[in-house]
Scaffold this motif. Structure first.
Motif, PDB file in Angstrom:
ATOM      1  N   ASP A  26      -4.852  -1.534   8.856  1.00 19.54           N
ATOM      2  CA  ASP A  26      -4.117  -1.153   7.472  1.00 19.54           C
ATOM      3  C   ASP A  26      -3.842  -2.230   6.927  1.00 19.54           C
ATOM      4  OD1 ASP A  26      -4.734   2.312   6.805  1.00 19.54           O
ATOM      5  OD2 ASP A  26      -2.393   2.305   7.857  1.00 19.54           O
ATOM      6  N   ARG A  27      -3.213  -2.749   8.167  1.00 11.39           N
ATOM      7  CA  ARG A  27      -2.800  -4.336   7.379  1.00 11.39           C
ATOM      8  C   ARG A  27      -4.266  -5.057   7.126  1.00 11.39           C
ATOM      9  NH1 ARG A  27      -0.749  -9.310  10.398  1.00 11.39           N
ATOM     10  NH2 ARG A  27       1.505 -10.083   8.872  1.00 11.39           N
ATOM     11  N   ALA A  28      -4.969  -4.926   8.685  1.00 10.13           N
ATOM     12  CA  ALA A  28      -6.127  -5.859   7.910  1.00 10.13           C
ATOM     13  C   ALA A  28      -7.131  -5.142   6.803  1.00 10.13           C
ATOM     14  CB  ALA A  28      -6.974  -5.684   9.315  1.00 10.13           C
ATOM     15  N   LEU A  29      -7.516  -4.233   6.683  1.00 12.96           N
ATOM     16  CA  LEU A  29      -7.750  -3.703   5.327  1.00 12.96           C
ATOM     17  C   LEU A  29      -7.480  -4.947   4.211  1.00 12.96           C
ATOM     18  CD1 LEU A  29      -8.741  -0.589   6.463  1.00 12.96           C
ATOM     19  CD2 LEU A  29     -10.561  -2.764   6.105  1.00 12.96           C
ATOM     20  N   ARG A  30      -5.387  -4.605   3.959  1.00 13.85           N
ATOM     21  CA  ARG A  30      -4.740  -4.968   3.406  1.00 13.85           C
ATOM     22  C   ARG A  30      -4.917  -6.665   2.771  1.00 13.85           C
ATOM     23  NH1 ARG A  30      -1.115  -1.819   4.523  1.00 13.85           N
ATOM     24  NH2 ARG A  30      -0.157  -3.251   5.698  1.00 13.85           N
ATOM     25  N   ASP A  31      -5.065  -7.884   4.041  1.00 15.92           N
ATOM     26  CA  ASP A  31      -5.246  -9.024   4.172  1.00 15.92           C
ATOM     27  C   ASP A  31      -6.356  -9.343   3.758  1.00 15.92           C
ATOM     28  OD1 ASP A  31      -2.246  -9.353   5.257  1.00 15.92           O
ATOM     29  OD2 ASP A  31      -3.512  -9.308   7.032  1.00 15.92           O
ATOM     30  N   LEU A  32      -7.913  -8.486   4.104  1.00 13.47           N
ATOM     31  CA  LEU A  32      -9.111  -8.277   3.833  1.00 13.47           C
ATOM     32  C   LEU A  32      -9.276  -8.642   2.391  1.00 13.47           C
ATOM     33  CD1 LEU A  32     -11.940  -9.065   4.559  1.00 13.47           C
ATOM     34  CD2 LEU A  32     -11.977  -6.432   5.066  1.00 13.47           C
ATOM     35  N   ALA A  33      -8.876  -7.573   1.337  1.00 15.30           N
ATOM     36  CA  ALA A  33      -8.570  -7.204  -0.098  1.00 15.30           C
ATOM     37  C   ALA A  33      -7.446  -8.604  -0.624  1.00 15.30           C
ATOM     38  CB  ALA A  33      -7.465  -6.209  -0.307  1.00 15.30           C
ATOM     39  N   GLU A  34      -6.663  -8.987   0.064  1.00 13.51           N
ATOM     40  CA  GLU A  34      -6.062 -10.031  -0.576  1.00 13.51           C
ATOM     41  C   GLU A  34      -6.806 -11.205  -0.338  1.00 13.51           C
ATOM     42  OE1 GLU A  34      -1.825 -11.174  -0.348  1.00 13.51           O
ATOM     43  OE2 GLU A  34      -1.539  -8.966   0.112  1.00 13.51           O
ATOM     44  N   ALA A  35      -7.506 -11.469   0.731  1.00 14.74           N
ATOM     45  CA  ALA A  35      -7.876 -12.903   1.206  1.00 14.74           C
ATOM     46  C   ALA A  35      -9.082 -13.186   0.217  1.00 14.74           C
ATOM     47  CB  ALA A  35      -8.534 -12.988   2.661  1.00 14.74           C
ATOM     48  N   ALA A  36      -9.571 -11.649  -0.079  1.00 14.32           N
ATOM     49  CA  ALA A  36     -11.719 -11.537  -0.851  1.00 14.32           C
ATOM     50  C   ALA A  36     -10.646 -12.013  -2.566  1.00 14.32           C
ATOM     51  CB  ALA A  36     -11.585 -10.488  -1.147  1.00 14.32           C
ATOM     52  N   SER A  37      -9.891 -11.550  -2.483  1.00 16.18           N
ATOM     53  CA  SER A  37      -9.404 -11.823  -4.114  1.00 16.18           C
ATOM     54  C   SER A  37      -8.945 -13.350  -3.770  1.00 16.18           C
ATOM     55  CB  SER A  37      -8.467 -11.145  -4.091  1.00 16.18           C
ATOM     56  OG  SER A  37      -7.379 -11.815  -3.645  1.00 16.18           O
ATOM     57  N   ARG A  38      -9.035 -14.454  -2.939  1.00 17.88           N
ATOM     58  CA  ARG A  38      -8.326 -16.015  -3.234  1.00 17.88           C
ATOM     59  C   ARG A  38      -9.637 -16.861  -3.505  1.00 17.88           C
ATOM     60  NH1 ARG A  38      -3.772 -12.486  -2.388  1.00 17.88           N
ATOM     61  NH2 ARG A  38      -1.645 -13.680  -3.872  1.00 17.88           N
ATOM     62  N   ASP A  39     -10.467 -16.274  -2.510  1.00 16.07           N
ATOM     63  CA  ASP A  39     -11.407 -17.192  -1.499  1.00 16.07           C
ATOM     64  C   ASP A  39     -12.498 -16.364  -2.107  1.00 16.07           C
ATOM     65  OD1 ASP A  39     -13.401 -18.115   0.858  1.00 16.07           O
ATOM     66  OD2 ASP A  39     -11.547 -19.590   0.658  1.00 16.07           O
ATOM     67  N   SER A  40     -13.975 -17.323  -2.591  1.00 13.70           N
ATOM     68  CA  SER A  40     -15.163 -16.066  -2.714  1.00 13.70           C
ATOM     69  C   SER A  40     -15.985 -16.413  -1.321  1.00 13.70           C
ATOM     70  CB  SER A  40     -15.652 -17.093  -3.437  1.00 13.70           C
ATOM     71  OG  SER A  40     -15.792 -18.467  -2.960  1.00 13.70           O
ATOM     72  N   ARG A  41     -15.681 -17.123  -0.405  1.00  9.57           N
ATOM     73  CA  ARG A  41     -16.470 -16.484   0.729  1.00  9.57           C
ATOM     74  C   ARG A  41     -15.945 -15.707   1.568  1.00  9.57           C
ATOM     75  NH1 ARG A  41     -14.292 -22.560   3.115  1.00  9.57           N
ATOM     76  NH2 ARG A  41     -12.512 -21.347   2.232  1.00  9.57           N
ATOM     77  N   ILE A  42     -14.387 -15.341   1.645  1.00  7.38           N
ATOM     78  CA  ILE A  42     -14.266 -14.059   2.090  1.00  7.38           C
ATOM     79  C   ILE A  42     -15.188 -12.894   1.239  1.00  7.38           C
ATOM     80  CG2 ILE A  42     -12.068 -12.784   2.721  1.00  7.38           C
ATOM     81  CD1 ILE A  42     -12.548 -13.941   4.845  1.00  7.38           C
ATOM     82  N   ALA A  43     -14.782 -12.925  -0.115  1.00  7.70           N
ATOM     83  CA  ALA A  43     -15.710 -12.456  -0.725  1.00  7.70           C
ATOM     84  C   ALA A  43     -16.984 -11.700  -0.619  1.00  7.70           C
ATOM     85  CB  ALA A  43     -15.432 -13.009  -2.819  1.00  7.70           C
ATOM     86  N   ALA A  44     -17.409 -12.570  -0.329  1.00  9.57           N
ATOM     87  CA  ALA A  44     -18.793 -12.829  -0.219  1.00  9.57           C
ATOM     88  C   ALA A  44     -18.953 -11.799   0.927  1.00  9.57           C
ATOM     89  CB  ALA A  44     -19.853 -13.840  -0.194  1.00  9.57           C
ATOM     90  N   ALA A  45     -17.985 -11.973   2.220  1.00 12.36           N
ATOM     91  CA  ALA A  45     -18.576 -11.443   3.348  1.00 12.36           C
ATOM     92  C   ALA A  45     -17.464  -9.999   3.524  1.00 12.36           C
ATOM     93  CB  ALA A  45     -17.845 -12.681   4.808  1.00 12.36           C
ATOM     94  N   ARG A  46     -17.313  -9.980   2.448  1.00 16.40           N
ATOM     95  CA  ARG A  46     -16.181  -8.838   2.768  1.00 16.40           C
ATOM     96  C   ARG A  46     -16.617  -7.207   2.758  1.00 16.40           C
ATOM     97  NH1 ARG A  46     -12.136  -6.400  -2.114  1.00 16.40           N
ATOM     98  NH2 ARG A  46     -11.445  -4.262  -0.940  1.00 16.40           N
TER      99      ARG A  46
END
Length: 324
Positions: A177-197
Motif C-alpha cells: 500500500d505504501r509503495a503504491l502511494r509512493d509511486l503515485a507521489e513520485a509519478a506526480s513529481r517526475d516524468s520518468r517515473i510517470a512514464a514507467a508507472r
C-alpha cells in the motif's frame, strides 16, 4: 526563549551550578530539533525537541495514525517506548538524562540524553574501514538480539507493547500500500517515473503476490543507516533516531542496510532471510527513497542538494528494478 528553556532543562538534567554556554544545532534532523548543549564547565548533552517548527516534512493525511507502522515517528511516547525496548535487549542507546512532557521547561515534548561527540559509523567507515570492523561486529550482535526478540503482532513498538494492533493485515500488505502511494507521489513529481508507472505498479503486484504469510515479527529500527549509529569511546555502536522502532519483517531492515552500506553490508549479512520479501521490499524502499525526498523538497528543508541527490539515485535504481 528557546535558549532560556533549554538552559533550564539542562540544569535540571545535568545538575545545578552549571550555566548553559552554547546551543549548537546538530545537522541531519528532519522531524525533530537536535541540539548539543554545552555548559560552562564543558559538560555536554543532547536535546531532542519534538516541535512542529522543527519538523520539515509537509503534513499528510494519516500522519497521526499510530496504527500505521510507517506513520511519522514523532514524540516523546514513541521515543521512550523504543528506548525501553532496545535497552531491555542490550542494544546500546544514549542514556536519558531528563524527559519533559508536561511543559515544565518547554511547551513541546523534550528529552535530554547523553552526548556522544565522536564519529558516526558512516564517518568511521569512510575514514578507516578496518577500524570500523569491530564496531560492525558489535552492530551485528545488536541486530541479532533484535531479530531474536519476536512478537505475535506487527506495528510500532509503542503500539504493540501497549496491547494495540496495526490496521493493515500483514507487513507485505502495508508495504505494498505504501509503495503504491509512493509511486503515485513520485509519478506526480517526475516524468520518468510517470512514464514507467504502469510497469512499476505491475512489478510491485507480482512481487507482493509471491510473498507467503508470516505470523511472527522481529524488532526493526526501520531506517538503520550508518548515520544513525554513533560510536562511543569504547568502540560500541550506539543507535539513535529510534522513534520509528517497530515489530516487522526483519527483511525490511536488511534491505535498508544493504542500500545504505553497499559493500560494507557483507559484515551484517545473515542466513534465512525470505528472498520474496527482500525483492518486494527493495523496490518499495527505492520508491520510498524517491518519493520521500521529493516530498521533503516541497518545504524549506535546508540541505536541498543532498536530498535531491538521494531522490535521483533511488529513482534510477527503481527504474532498473522495473525491468528485473
Amino acid at each position: 526563549m528557546k535558549r532560556e528553556q533549554l538552559g533550564s532543562a539542562a540544569r535540571a538534567a545535568l545538575g545545578g551550578g552549571r550555566r548553559l554556554e552554547t546551543v549548537e544545532r546538530v545537522a541531519g534532523g528532519s522531524k525533530k530539533g537536535v541540539y548539543r548543549l554545552v555548559m560552562d564547565d564543558a559538560t555536554t548533552a543532547i536535546a531532542y525537541l519534538w516541535d512542529g517548527a522543527e519538523n520539515y516534512w509537509p503534513a499528510a493525511e494519516g500522519d497521526d495514525d499510530l496504527t500505521d507502522p510507517f506513520s511519522p515517528g514523532l514524540g516523546l511516547d514513541l521515543f521512550q517506548a523504543a528506548h525501553a525496548r532496545l535497552d531491555a535487549l542490550g542494544v546500546r542507546v544514549p542514556a536519558v538524562r531528563l524527559v519533559d512532557r508536561d511543559g515544565t521547561h518547554c511547551p513541546a515534548d523534550l528529552a535530554i540524553v547523553e552526548d556522544l561527540p565522536g564519529e558516526s559509523l558512516q564517518e568511521l567507515l569512510a575514514r578507516d574501514p578496518g577500524a570500523a570492523a569491530p564496531v560492525m561486529a558489535r552492530l551485528a550482535e545488536s541486530l541479532e538480539a533484535m531479530r531474536r526478540h519476536r512478537a505475535p503482532a506487527y506495528g510500532k513498538v509503542a503500539v504493540v507493547d501497549g496491547g494495540g494492533t496495526s490496521r493493515v493485515t500483514s507487513c507485505e500488505g502495508v508495504v505494498l500500500d505504501r509503495a503504491l502511494r509512493d509511486l503515485a507521489e513520485a509519478a506526480s513529481r517526475d516524468s520518468r517515473i510517470a512514464a514507467a508507472r504502469d510497469r512499476l505498479e505491475e512489478r510491485l503486484l507480482i512481487l507482493a503476490a509471491a510473498v507467503q504469510p508470516r505470523a511472527e515479527y522481529a524488532v526493526v529500527h526501520g531506517e538503520l543507516g550508518p548515520d544513525h549509529v554513533l560510536v562511543d569511546e569504547s568502540g560500541d555502536p550506539v543507535t539513535i533516531d529510534i522513534e520509528g522502532l517497530m515489530y516487522f519483517d526483519v527483511e525490511w531492515e536488511h534491505v535498508f542496510l544493504r542500500i545504505r552500506l553497499h559493500d560494507a553490508y557483507q559484515r551484517l549479512e545473515v542466513d534465512g532471510l525470505d528472498e520474496d520479501r527482500l525483492a518486494l521490499y527493495m523496490l518499495a524502499q527505492r520508491l520510498s527513497l524517491t518519493a520521500g525526498p521529493l516530498r521533503l523538497l516541497d518545504g524549506d528543508f535546508p540541505y536541498r542538494a543532498f536530498m535531491a541527490g538521494i531522490a535521483e539515485y533511488n529513482l534510477k535504481q527503481a527504474l532498473e528494478l522495473a525491468h528485473a
